[in-house]
Design an enzyme around this catalytic site. Structure first.
Site, PDB file in Angstrom:
ATOM      1  N   LYS A 154      19.665  22.264 -15.180  1.00 55.30           N
ATOM      2  CA  LYS A 154      19.421  21.676 -16.507  1.00 55.30           C
ATOM      3  C   LYS A 154      19.394  22.755 -17.588  1.00 55.30           C
ATOM      4  CE  LYS A 154      15.546  20.161 -14.967  1.00 55.30           C
ATOM      5  NZ  LYS A 154      14.255  19.526 -14.664  1.00 55.30           N
TER       6      LYS A 154
ATOM      7  N   THR B 120       9.792  17.506 -26.910  1.00 55.51           N
ATOM      8  CA  THR B 120      10.609  17.465 -25.697  1.00 55.51           C
ATOM      9  C   THR B 120       9.749  17.457 -24.427  1.00 55.51           C
ATOM     10  OG1 THR B 120      10.702  19.857 -25.782  1.00 55.51           O
ATOM     11  CG2 THR B 120      12.554  18.675 -26.761  1.00 55.51           C
TER      12      THR B 120
ATOM     13  N   GLY C  62       8.170  16.585 -21.200  1.00 54.57           N
ATOM     14  CA  GLY C  62       8.457  15.608 -20.137  1.00 54.57           C
ATOM     15  C   GLY C  62       9.922  15.235 -19.969  1.00 54.57           C
ATOM     16  N   THR C  63      10.822  15.984 -20.608  1.00 57.33           N
ATOM     17  CA  THR C  63      12.256  15.659 -20.451  1.00 57.33           C
ATOM     18  C   THR C  63      12.702  15.775 -18.992  1.00 57.33           C
ATOM     19  OG1 THR C  63      12.699  17.926 -21.107  1.00 57.33           O
ATOM     20  CG2 THR C  63      13.134  16.237 -22.760  1.00 57.33           C
ATOM     21  N   GLY C  64      12.219  16.835 -18.327  1.00 55.13           N
ATOM     22  CA  GLY C  64      12.647  17.082 -16.946  1.00 55.13           C
ATOM     23  C   GLY C  64      12.142  15.997 -16.006  1.00 55.13           C
ATOM     24  N   CYS C  65      10.860  15.612 -16.180  1.00 52.98           N
ATOM     25  CA  CYS C  65      10.283  14.540 -15.353  1.00 52.98           C
ATOM     26  C   CYS C  65      11.060  13.254 -15.581  1.00 52.98           C
ATOM     27  CB  CYS C  65       8.818  14.302 -15.726  1.00 52.98           C
ATOM     28  SG  CYS C  65       7.783  15.760 -15.580  1.00 52.98           S
TER      29      CYS C  65
HETATM   30  N1  LIG Z   1      17.139  19.248 -27.550  1.00 54.19           N
HETATM   31  C1  LIG Z   1      17.804  18.628 -26.569  1.00 54.19           C
HETATM   32  N2  LIG Z   1      18.863  17.849 -26.854  1.00 54.19           N
HETATM   33  C2  LIG Z   1      19.539  17.197 -25.896  1.00 54.19           C
HETATM   34  N3  LIG Z   1      19.218  17.280 -24.597  1.00 54.19           N
HETATM   35  C3  LIG Z   1      18.166  18.048 -24.244  1.00 54.19           C
HETATM   36  C4  LIG Z   1      17.413  18.767 -25.199  1.00 54.19           C
HETATM   37  N4  LIG Z   1      16.416  19.429 -24.546  1.00 54.19           N
HETATM   38  C5  LIG Z   1      16.543  19.115 -23.251  1.00 54.19           C
HETATM   39  N5  LIG Z   1      17.600  18.300 -23.051  1.00 54.19           N
HETATM   40  C6  LIG Z   1      18.026  17.708 -21.787  1.00 54.19           C
HETATM   41  O1  LIG Z   1      16.859  17.231 -21.143  1.00 54.19           O
HETATM   42  C7  LIG Z   1      17.020  17.273 -19.732  1.00 54.19           C
HETATM   43  C8  LIG Z   1      15.839  18.022 -19.122  1.00 54.19           C
HETATM   44  O2  LIG Z   1      16.106  19.395 -19.172  1.00 54.19           O
HETATM   45  P1  LIG Z   1      15.018  20.542 -19.348  1.00 54.19           P
HETATM   46  O3  LIG Z   1      15.703  21.822 -19.120  1.00 54.19           O
HETATM   47  O4  LIG Z   1      14.320  20.324 -20.632  1.00 54.19           O
HETATM   48  O5  LIG Z   1      14.038  20.213 -18.128  1.00 54.19           O
HETATM   49  P2  LIG Z   1      12.574  20.786 -17.812  1.00 54.19           P
HETATM   50  O6  LIG Z   1      12.414  22.172 -18.307  1.00 54.19           O
HETATM   51  O7  LIG Z   1      12.369  20.563 -16.381  1.00 54.19           O
HETATM   52  O8  LIG Z   1      11.703  19.793 -18.686  1.00 54.19           O
HETATM   53  P3  LIG Z   1      10.095  19.708 -18.815  1.00 54.19           P
HETATM   54  O9  LIG Z   1       9.824  19.940 -20.268  1.00 54.19           O
HETATM   55  O10 LIG Z   1       9.772  18.329 -18.394  1.00 54.19           O
HETATM   56  O11 LIG Z   1       9.491  20.753 -17.910  1.00 54.19           O
HETATM   57  C9  LIG Z   1      18.371  17.942 -19.498  1.00 54.19           C
HETATM   58  O12 LIG Z   1      19.337  16.928 -19.293  1.00 54.19           O
HETATM   59  C10 LIG Z   1      18.624  18.684 -20.794  1.00 54.19           C
HETATM   60  O13 LIG Z   1      20.021  18.876 -21.034  1.00 54.19           O
HETATM   61  C1  LIG Z   2       1.876  16.780 -14.358  1.00 58.38           C
HETATM   62  C2  LIG Z   2       3.073  17.504 -14.876  1.00 58.38           C
HETATM   63  N1  LIG Z   2       4.212  17.490 -14.144  1.00 58.38           N
HETATM   64  C3  LIG Z   2       5.314  18.116 -14.586  1.00 58.38           C
HETATM   65  C4  LIG Z   2       5.296  18.796 -15.788  1.00 58.38           C
HETATM   66  C5  LIG Z   2       6.540  19.525 -16.276  1.00 58.38           C
HETATM   67  O1  LIG Z   2       7.000  18.956 -17.427  1.00 58.38           O
HETATM   68  C6  LIG Z   2       4.083  18.793 -16.527  1.00 58.38           C
HETATM   69  N2  LIG Z   2       3.992  19.426 -17.719  1.00 58.38           N
HETATM   70  N3  LIG Z   2       3.008  18.150 -16.056  1.00 58.38           N
END
Ligand SMILES: Nc1ncnc2c1ncn2[C@@H]1O[C@H](COP(=O)(O)OP(=O)(O)OP(=O)(O)O)[C@@H](O)[C@H]1O
Ligand SMILES: Cc1ncc(CO)c(N)n1
Length: 328
Positions: A228, A261, A263-266
């Site tokens: 990602k 942003t 929680g995007t990954g979750c």
């Molecule tokens: N500003 C943005 N615009 C468009 N897409 C985004 C943006 N930021 C993140 N994404 C998308 O969001 C999804 C999650 O990616 P990200 O790398 O943010 O995950 P993460 O670090 O695991 O997230 P978390 O914040 O939950 O830990 C991916 O598909 C990424 O391309």
């Molecule tokens: C509970 C929990 N799981 C995953 C993440 C990663 O976004 C977070 N910040 N908190």
């Protein structure tokens, strides 16, 4: 059940808890209609039972709780609900967390994780599982053991190890266990930039780096991988790289200009799991999940003093809440 209830009521109205409408029905419409109503109930019960057993998709999240409600199981369950997938959950840890950060984490015991998992698995037909914050080596091993014991392979592993800002969230032992024990069980692994750097043992700065990392991580045994781009800079923020041993794909959407942003990954991994539970093929599940996250980012919620969560229910927000000006 409804039919029996109605029959009982018809023979002994005083003992049953019926509405005025039912009473009116009984007096005005006579026995023929009562029997028709009873049969309708039986029919409905039959339909609901069949729907229950064969058609309602169910997914599971094995993850931590976020007290601020933006990430973790809270984000996962909202994402499942958006996709009309029933959500079940195995809680691994409880974080005291808000839009500015995490102030405390309490782990569940491996015994509790096992009990939650078994309780759901022996009762419901789970279509797909996602794992999120597993926190420590013991919990990671427990989850891996249970997945193997139940022969469950439709698993999305979001290897939550390092935040998008680069802060390490679990210790080195746990990282090693994640790489050696859990990633090889995954149908899809979804590391962010920093997690991919650790798993692929390389620095990631460019699109080519993301592609090489995806290929390296695939060699760990995961059946496919999505690196990602949220932690990258510029347009690469909205770029993810897919590799499944055959196809090397670049998934790109527009960059959404927002700070919110959290929680995007979750949300992405939960949406992938929901799509898998709906029976979609892996790559399609990922494409649609990425589009969902992009849309949810457009309706991210400007709540708290830090990074607010994405707007999981943007469809409702679009129509009902636009006037509140809560969006990022
Ligand atoms: N500003 C943005 N615009 C468009 N897409 C985004 C943006 N930021 C993140 N994404 C998308 O969001 C999804 C999650 O990616 P990200 O790398 O943010 O995950 P993460 O670090 O695991 O997230 P978390 O914040 O939950 O830990 C991916 O598909 C990424 O391309
Ligand atoms: C509970 C929990 N799981 C995953 C993440 C990663 O976004 C977070 N910040 N908190």
């Amino acid at each position: 059940m409804f039919g029996k209830h109605l029959l009982g009521w018809a023979f002994n109205p005083q003992k049953c808890d019926n509405t005025f409408a039912d009473w009116y029905y009984f007096c005005e419409l006579g026995w023929a209609k009562i029997w028709a109503k009873q049969n309708l109930f039986l029919e409905l019960t039959h339909i609901m039972t069949n729907f229950h057993s064969s058609q309602i998709p169910i997914a599971m999240t094995i993850a931590g709780s976020d007290s601020g409600g933006g990430a973790g199981i809270q984000a996962d369950l909202r994402t499942f609900a958006f996709h009309c997938v029933h959500g079940t959950n195995v809680l691994t840890c409880i974080t005291a967390q808000n839009t500015q950060g995490v102030t405390r984490v309490d782990a569940m015991s491996p015994e509790s994780v096992t009990a939650q998992f078994e309780s759901v698995m022996i009762d419901m037909r789970i279509g797909a599982i996602k794992t999120g914050m597993l926190l420590n080596q013991e919990i990671i091993k427990t989850v891996a053991k249970k997945l193997v014991a139940f022969g469950f392979g439709n698993v999305v592993v979001d290897p939550v190890m390092v935040s998008r800002t680069g802060a390490q969230l679990i210790d080195d032992e746990a990282i090693k266990t994640m790489r050696d024990v859990l990633i090889p069980l995954a149908a899809i692994s979804t590391p962010n930039r920093y997690e991919a750097q650790i798993l692929a043992n390389m620095d990631i700065h460019t699109l080519e780096d993301m592609q090489t990392a995806a290929q390296n991580i695939y060699k760990l045994g995961t059946r496919s991988v999505l690196v990602k781009g949220g932690g990258m800079t510029g347009d690469l923020k909205a770029v993810d790289v897919w590799f499944d041993g055959d196809r090397l794909e670049v998934l790109q959407t527009e960059v959404i200009d927002t700070n919110h942003t959290h929680g995007t990954g979750c949300t992405l991994s939960a949406a992938i799991a929901a799509n898998l539970a709906l029976g979609k093929p892996r790559f399609q599940a990922v494409q649609e999940a990425k589009n969902y996250v992009t849309e949810a980012l457009k309706y991210a919620l400007a709540i708290g003093k830090g990074q607010g969560p994405v707007g999981h229910f943007f469809r409702q927000f679009k129509d009902e809440m636009q006037h509140l000006e809560i969006f990022a």
